[in-house]
Design a protein around this motif. Structure first.
Motif, mmCIF file in Angstrom:
data_model
loop_
_atom_site.group_PDB
_atom_site.id
_atom_site.type_symbol
_atom_site.label_atom_id
_atom_site.label_comp_id
_atom_site.label_asym_id
_atom_site.label_seq_id
_atom_site.Cartn_x
_atom_site.Cartn_y
_atom_site.Cartn_z
ATOM 1 N N ASP A 119 29.082 46.160 104.009
ATOM 2 C CA ASP A 119 30.209 45.536 103.319
ATOM 3 C C ASP A 119 31.353 46.530 103.148
ATOM 4 O OD1 ASP A 119 29.777 47.084 101.072
ATOM 5 O OD2 ASP A 119 28.761 45.510 99.938
ATOM 6 N N SER A 120 32.457 46.042 102.639
ATOM 7 C CA SER A 120 33.652 46.879 102.533
ATOM 8 C C SER A 120 33.510 47.987 101.502
ATOM 9 C CB SER A 120 34.875 46.011 102.208
ATOM 10 O OG SER A 120 35.265 45.306 103.371
ATOM 11 N N LYS A 121 32.429 47.918 100.716
ATOM 12 C CA LYS A 121 32.169 48.992 99.745
ATOM 13 C C LYS A 121 31.248 50.059 100.344
ATOM 14 C CE LYS A 121 34.589 47.127 96.577
ATOM 15 N NZ LYS A 121 35.935 47.721 96.462
ATOM 16 N N GLY A 122 30.902 49.901 101.613
ATOM 17 C CA GLY A 122 30.061 50.891 102.271
ATOM 18 C C GLY A 122 28.571 50.628 102.130
ATOM 19 N N LYS A 123 28.218 49.498 101.516
ATOM 20 C CA LYS A 123 26.790 49.199 101.313
ATOM 21 C C LYS A 123 26.184 48.647 102.601
ATOM 22 C CE LYS A 123 23.525 46.603 98.544
ATOM 23 N NZ LYS A 123 23.315 45.338 97.831
ATOM 24 N N ILE A 124 25.134 49.289 103.080
ATOM 25 C CA ILE A 124 24.443 48.810 104.275
ATOM 26 C C ILE A 124 23.645 47.565 103.916
ATOM 27 C CG2 ILE A 124 22.710 49.370 106.028
ATOM 28 C CD1 ILE A 124 23.587 52.307 105.760
ATOM 29 N N LEU A 125 23.845 46.490 104.697
ATOM 30 C CA LEU A 125 23.251 45.189 104.360
ATOM 31 C C LEU A 125 21.995 44.872 105.171
ATOM 32 C CD1 LEU A 125 26.647 43.223 104.205
ATOM 33 C CD2 LEU A 125 25.392 44.253 102.299
ATOM 34 N N ILE A 126 21.519 45.845 105.917
ATOM 35 C CA ILE A 126 20.320 45.641 106.731
ATOM 36 C C ILE A 126 19.093 45.848 105.859
ATOM 37 C CG2 ILE A 126 19.043 46.460 108.755
ATOM 38 C CD1 ILE A 126 21.839 47.526 109.771
ATOM 39 N N ASP A 127 18.280 44.797 105.757
ATOM 40 C CA ASP A 127 17.098 44.851 104.888
ATOM 41 C C ASP A 127 16.230 46.066 105.203
ATOM 42 O OD1 ASP A 127 17.802 42.601 103.596
ATOM 43 O OD2 ASP A 127 16.358 41.272 104.590
ATOM 44 N N GLY A 128 15.838 46.754 104.163
ATOM 45 C CA GLY A 128 14.857 47.828 104.316
ATOM 46 C C GLY A 128 15.445 49.204 104.566
ATOM 47 N N VAL A 129 16.723 49.276 104.913
ATOM 48 C CA VAL A 129 17.306 50.576 105.256
ATOM 49 C C VAL A 129 17.477 51.452 104.019
ATOM 50 C CG1 VAL A 129 19.362 51.763 106.117
ATOM 51 C CG2 VAL A 129 18.404 49.823 107.385
ATOM 52 N N ASN A 130 18.093 50.888 102.978
ATOM 53 C CA ASN A 130 18.339 51.700 101.780
ATOM 54 C C ASN A 130 17.031 52.118 101.102
ATOM 55 O OD1 ASN A 130 21.229 51.613 101.988
ATOM 56 N ND2 ASN A 130 21.117 49.469 101.357
ATOM 57 N N GLU A 131 15.988 51.300 101.311
ATOM 58 C CA GLU A 131 14.688 51.594 100.700
ATOM 59 C C GLU A 131 14.041 52.837 101.310
ATOM 60 O OE1 GLU A 131 15.895 48.728 101.486
ATOM 61 O OE2 GLU A 131 15.725 47.480 99.689
ATOM 62 N N MET A 132 14.476 53.233 102.517
ATOM 63 C CA MET A 132 13.885 54.409 103.161
ATOM 64 C C MET A 132 14.457 55.718 102.634
ATOM 65 S SD MET A 132 13.253 53.679 107.213
ATOM 66 C CE MET A 132 14.854 53.061 107.663
ATOM 67 N N VAL A 133 15.535 55.616 101.853
ATOM 68 C CA VAL A 133 16.231 56.829 101.416
ATOM 69 C C VAL A 133 15.508 57.487 100.249
ATOM 70 C CG1 VAL A 133 18.416 57.728 100.529
ATOM 71 C CG2 VAL A 133 18.411 55.836 102.178
ATOM 72 N N ALA A 134 15.291 58.778 100.375
ATOM 73 C CA ALA A 134 14.641 59.524 99.295
ATOM 74 C C ALA A 134 15.490 59.419 98.032
ATOM 75 C CB ALA A 134 14.499 60.989 99.693
#
Lengths: 508, 508
Positions: free
Chosen positions: A284-299
């Protein structure tokens, strides 16, 4: 003592406080006084040497300039020999792989040399590159880019390569000369690995490092790379992390050939209409990645890690100055830096196959490729990320019920790198910085990638330190590239002190 | 008797049934027998003339070919004089406006001439263009594009310009020759307007038409343009409508220069990320325009209009054959044709300013332009459409709360054109078609634009007829462009009969 720190527990990342009390012994102080004095005294010689190197336009990205790149390698060989380095070798890497104009084009050689070969000492490999980015006066330089100008008023040296990376590279030669002239023994065995293709993807270097791991590079205890910059202009930094990058291409195709939008607009499913739907679903325009599961991989960020950011000399103003705009997604220093260094980001780069010129063309492109990449961070797994990306794009496309076809491919990936900023090499560099600049260095990461960092770590199974010499405003890759004389001199003093502190360290 | 049919009540569009009983008088039959006989007899002469014309590579889009374009104008002058046209004038249009390589480049001349100047007769202006699209054997032609080949087996003539538009253009010369040799008086005054820049935007022609409206073109009763094609390959058509086109560019900008996605990915608002959001809001994958108020401007389909589509010789297979794919949005003939001809469509053409090459580049483009266009139909108003488009894009962008800036501009617009398919000109052409081909023509519209149609209608304040000669598979603008000999001969007979029926018509 290799451990893959990319997978290291997060407790490695501790708040660093270089204990001032333990920095300096009297013996070291005496040595430093002599060495630093010599460095100051040799300033005209070092500037002269750098000026001679800058005069050779070693642009690796321009095939016609290749003889100059090779000439610069020979210049380094001559300088290394003069200073007293031994076992100097030009390692040839064979012909440059396609795409090339000249299929017989030879890659520039890697310059290997050593100073000292004492089994009782630690061995430090220093990496630098002698090739440079293209540059021309017409681009807007205020002086000839390949004729180094010393600006006495601003106390800086201007020319292509001054900061990236000829200045830092010659720094290693210079400190050996300073040690010799000061009558101080170099505390470690030094190995140089200077390549001539860094600005063109370090072609051939991975293979050389692998081949020499048990050859020329056998016994290397630490690698030091001086090829990045301070975050800003005032505070020295040490760099302990780099993001990786996974580059993707989503291809949507339908009609057999490009169509005229007058005749076919409204009656066929347009691949580019489908593609903008897929691309608009990624971030999105705020830089949030919208692909399910991606942000969950981040330490997750730990409190200790968060503290690392508190003292870093950086502000929103610095970001705005570097983008020439007020387009920041965050206002707080910590948010900006974390999103640059330790969170993933997704950028959309462009389209291949669509109309891309100025003016108006009423084409329905038949086959379009959307290009985007994700900057990766701990603990993201490249293969898992690619699976998530493909599944996401397939799912979004399926919802469109389009008769076109869609596929998403990984174009290339390069893993992230993160080191323990507490290890012997970083600790030595932090002490050296404090001694020279009188301040604790900021511990930074970088948003971009230096893939060779990971190659050295993995092939030589040792720690890598990123020890920048120049400042954030040096204009590497830009016009009027410069290196401040104070950074050149200060940087060489840090390099010198680093070798001494590292030699003294208990860790290997 | 001009009325702006773009704003005409929809009742003009009636179901056409050419009454067969009233087509032919004995007198006309005798004339047609003689003229058609001469056309058949002169076939070798006409093919020879076309072949000579095709040999001149009059590519208007290539500045270096301009002398050939001018040479072809002179060839036409020579032919017109030989046949007996009078008042032949080469109208010079001055230098070609930028962008051009050569700022002194002259536009090719417009060839004006007349045959007959009898105040008692109606006057018909025939338009054609003698310039052609580029062509080269290497593009995949089966023979030299500028050396016309007569394929006796397939009974066609292959060469660049055979169907677009040199074949139809020379048709007008040929039928005058046939009338003369048959001893039949031409029933109307004929004026030719042959331009040499049609394939490059008809530069300069608008101005010439305006200037000559009360000069060379004074007294013109009807304009006939033979520069389009049958819908398919079997059934002759008359064309009574063209869609317009409004071309837009949405520009989003933020950072002062392109940025590296490693350093800035995740911390700045990326203009291209915003732009794909805006572009994805314009149209869905089913072709539905999502801009509020646009579809509401479209004139509803009446039952009478719907009937016009029933007999048209077209199918989904024809569409699939022409796109080389199965990417159609509709299956039913009526839906396909209505969405091509009488409904608006929105196509996304591409991006300017973003990465567009093969390979991978990790750039964050600083300023990107999204290009899209809307094909317009009755009763859409260009200014109102532009207002709706801008408001839509602004609204979608505002929702993103992006620090970037967004603006949407109209690049160019060309209005749609629709004629009354019942007027004297169309009725005459329908009768002529029936006499020559033995079938009622299909009444078609085109999805694309021929902007000069509207200029003739508006400036000369008379009806315009689109009377195609070639078939839908002729490959205009493509490789192996051809014109079937039967279409060439049949087309000239239709042209001839059209002039006679139009001369007889009560309407002026």
């Amino acid at each position: 003592m290799f451990c893959n720190l990319r997978r290291a527990p997060r407790s490695f990342i501790k708040v660093l406080e270089v204990s001032h009390r333990t920095i300096m012994t009297t013996e070291l102080q005496t040595k430093f006084d002599k060495i630093f004095g010599r460095i100051d005294a040799l300033k005209p010689v070092f500037i002269e040497r750098l000026g001679q190197a800058i005069e050779i336009p070693a642009v690796s990205g321009d095939e016609t300039m290749r003889p100059h790149v090779v000439k610069k390698a020979h210049f380094l060989v001559e300088q290394l020999a003069k200073i007293g380095f031994s076992d100097i070798q030009l390692k040839h890497l064979g012909v440059q792989p396609p795409p090339v104009q000249n299929p017989d084009l030879q890659l520039p050689p890697v310059v290997l040399s050593r100073f000292g070969n004492d089994p009782a000492k630690k061995t430090v490999l220093v990496y630098g590159h002698y090739d440079v980015q293209p540059a021309a006066l017409e681009d807007g330089w205020s002086s000839e880019p390949f004729k180094m100008v010393v600006d006495e008023k601003q106390q800086l040296m201007r020319g292509r390569g001054t900061t990236d990376d000829t200045g830092p590279l010659t720094g290693w030669l210079n400190i050996v000369q300073a040690h010799k002239e000061a009558g101080i023994e170099l505390p470690v065995n030094l190995i140089t690995c200077f390549e001539g293709m860094e600005e063109s993807g370090s072609l051939g270097l991975d293979g050389l490092i692998a081949r020499e791991a048990q050859g020329y590079f056998k016994g290397v205890d630490a690698v030091c790379i001086s090829d990045n910059y301070w975050l800003g202009t005032k505070k020295p930094v040490l760099t302990y992390g780099l993001r990786g990058v996974n580059y993707y291409e989503t291809t949507i195709e339908g009609p057999a050939a490009d169509l005229h939008s007058g005749i076919f607009g409204g009656v066929v499913a347009e691949p580019l209409v489908d593609l903008v739907q897929v691309l608009s679903s990624l971030v999105d325009s705020k830089g949030k990645i919208l692909i399910d599961g991606v942000n969950e991989m981040v330490a997750p960020v730990t409190d200790k890690e968060r503290k690392l950011y508190e003292n870093i000399d950086f502000s929103l103003d610095d970001l705005n100055a570097s983008t020439g705009s007020k387009t920041a997604l965050y206002e707080k220093k910590e948010d900006i830096l974390m999103h640059r260094w330790r969170y993933p980001s997704l950028s959309i780069h462009g389209l291949e196959g669509a109309f891309s010129s100025a003016g108006a063309k009423t084409v329905i492109p038949a086959k379009v490729h959307g290009k985007f990449s994700i900057r990766t961070v701990p603990d993201m797994d490249s293969a898992k990320l690619t699976k998530l990306v493909k599944e996401h794009c397939d799912r979004v496309f399926a919802k469109l019920s389009s008769p076109n076809t869609c596929s998403t491919e990984l174009v290339h990936d390069g893993d992230y790198w993160i080191s323990d900023p507490h290890n012997a090499s970083f600790t030595a560099a932090a002490k050296a910085t404090k001694v020279v600049y009188g301040v604790e260095p900021d511990f930074t990461r970088e948003g971009g990638s230096i893939p060779i960092t990971l190659t050295f770590q993995d092939e030589l199974k040792c720690n890598v330190l990123l020890l920048p010499m120049g400042r954030g405003d040096d204009g590497a890759h830009s016009i009027n590239e410069k290196l401040d004389i104070s950074n050149f001199i200060g940087g060489m003093k840090v390099m010198s002190a680093y070798l001494h502190y590292y030699a003294e360290s208990a860790e290997n």
